[in-house]
Design a protein around this motif. Structure first.
Motif, short mmCIF file in Angstrom:
data_model
loop_
_atom_site.label_atom_id
_atom_site.label_comp_id
_atom_site.label_asym_id
_atom_site.label_seq_id
_atom_site.Cartn_x
_atom_site.Cartn_y
_atom_site.Cartn_z
N GLY A 1 -1.92 -0.36 -9.22
CA GLY A 1 -1.88 -0.29 -10.68
C GLY A 1 -0.53 -0.68 -11.24
N THR A 2 0.53 -0.22 -10.60
CA THR A 2 1.87 -0.54 -11.07
C THR A 2 2.19 -2.01 -10.87
OG1 THR A 2 2.57 1.70 -10.53
CG2 THR A 2 4.30 0.07 -10.83
N VAL B 1 3.21 -4.62 -13.81
CA VAL B 1 4.48 -5.36 -13.77
C VAL B 1 4.24 -6.86 -13.73
CG1 VAL B 1 6.54 -5.80 -12.35
CG2 VAL B 1 5.80 -3.47 -12.78
N ALA B 2 3.28 -7.30 -12.91
CA ALA B 2 2.98 -8.73 -12.83
C ALA B 2 2.48 -9.27 -14.17
CB ALA B 2 1.94 -8.98 -11.74
N ALA B 3 1.64 -8.52 -14.85
CA ALA B 3 1.14 -8.95 -16.15
C ALA B 3 2.26 -8.99 -17.18
CB ALA B 3 0.02 -8.04 -16.62
N PRO C 1 -7.23 1.69 -15.00
CA PRO C 1 -8.19 2.41 -14.15
C PRO C 1 -7.64 2.79 -12.77
CG PRO C 1 -9.29 0.62 -15.26
CD PRO C 1 -7.83 0.46 -15.56
N PHE C 2 -6.81 1.92 -12.16
CA PHE C 2 -6.23 2.27 -10.87
C PHE C 2 -5.31 3.49 -10.98
CE2 PHE C 2 -7.27 -2.07 -9.30
CZ PHE C 2 -7.88 -1.69 -8.12
N ILE C 3 -4.48 3.51 -12.00
CA ILE C 3 -3.56 4.63 -12.17
C ILE C 3 -4.31 5.91 -12.51
CG2 ILE C 3 -1.68 5.50 -13.60
CD1 ILE C 3 -0.62 2.60 -13.70
#
Length: 98
Positions: free
Chosen positions: A13-14, A18-20, A46-48
């Motif tokens: 998620g992180t 960061v990539a986005a 959703p991942f976080i």
């Protein structure tokens, strides 16, 4: 084992957020930047949230986090479409409603 799974979900998620964020700095068009911001709400969020739900277990904290994700999922696409439409109207790509 659960700690590794939670850490993996948080890392995914992180990294997606960061990539986005870094990718959104490159394009010059506001329309391209809107696509990168949607990654944060549709992939990273959703991942976080899933990591928090697994780590905390049932309770008030998980309920608040789940409601926050639900609100994000319902409002983020509408907000992105509204921003894109407003910018298209400002750029003269579409006409203002009569």
């Amino acid at each position: 084992m659960i700690s590794f799974f939670v850490d993996t979900l948080l890392a995914i998620g992180t990294l997606a957020a960061v990539a986005a964020s870094v990718a959104a700095l490159r394009p010059r068009s506001v329309y391209a930047r809107l696509h990168y911001s949607s990654i944060i709400s549709s992939v990273s969020g959703p991942f976080i949230v899933l990591a928090v739900l697994i780590a905390e277990g049932p309770g008030l904290t998980t309920a608040i986090v789940a409601v926050t994700l639900l609100l994000l999922a319902l409002t983020a696409p509408v907000l992105s479409a509204a921003i894109g439409r407003l910018n298209a109207r400002t750029d003269g790509r579409i006409e203002a409603p009569q």
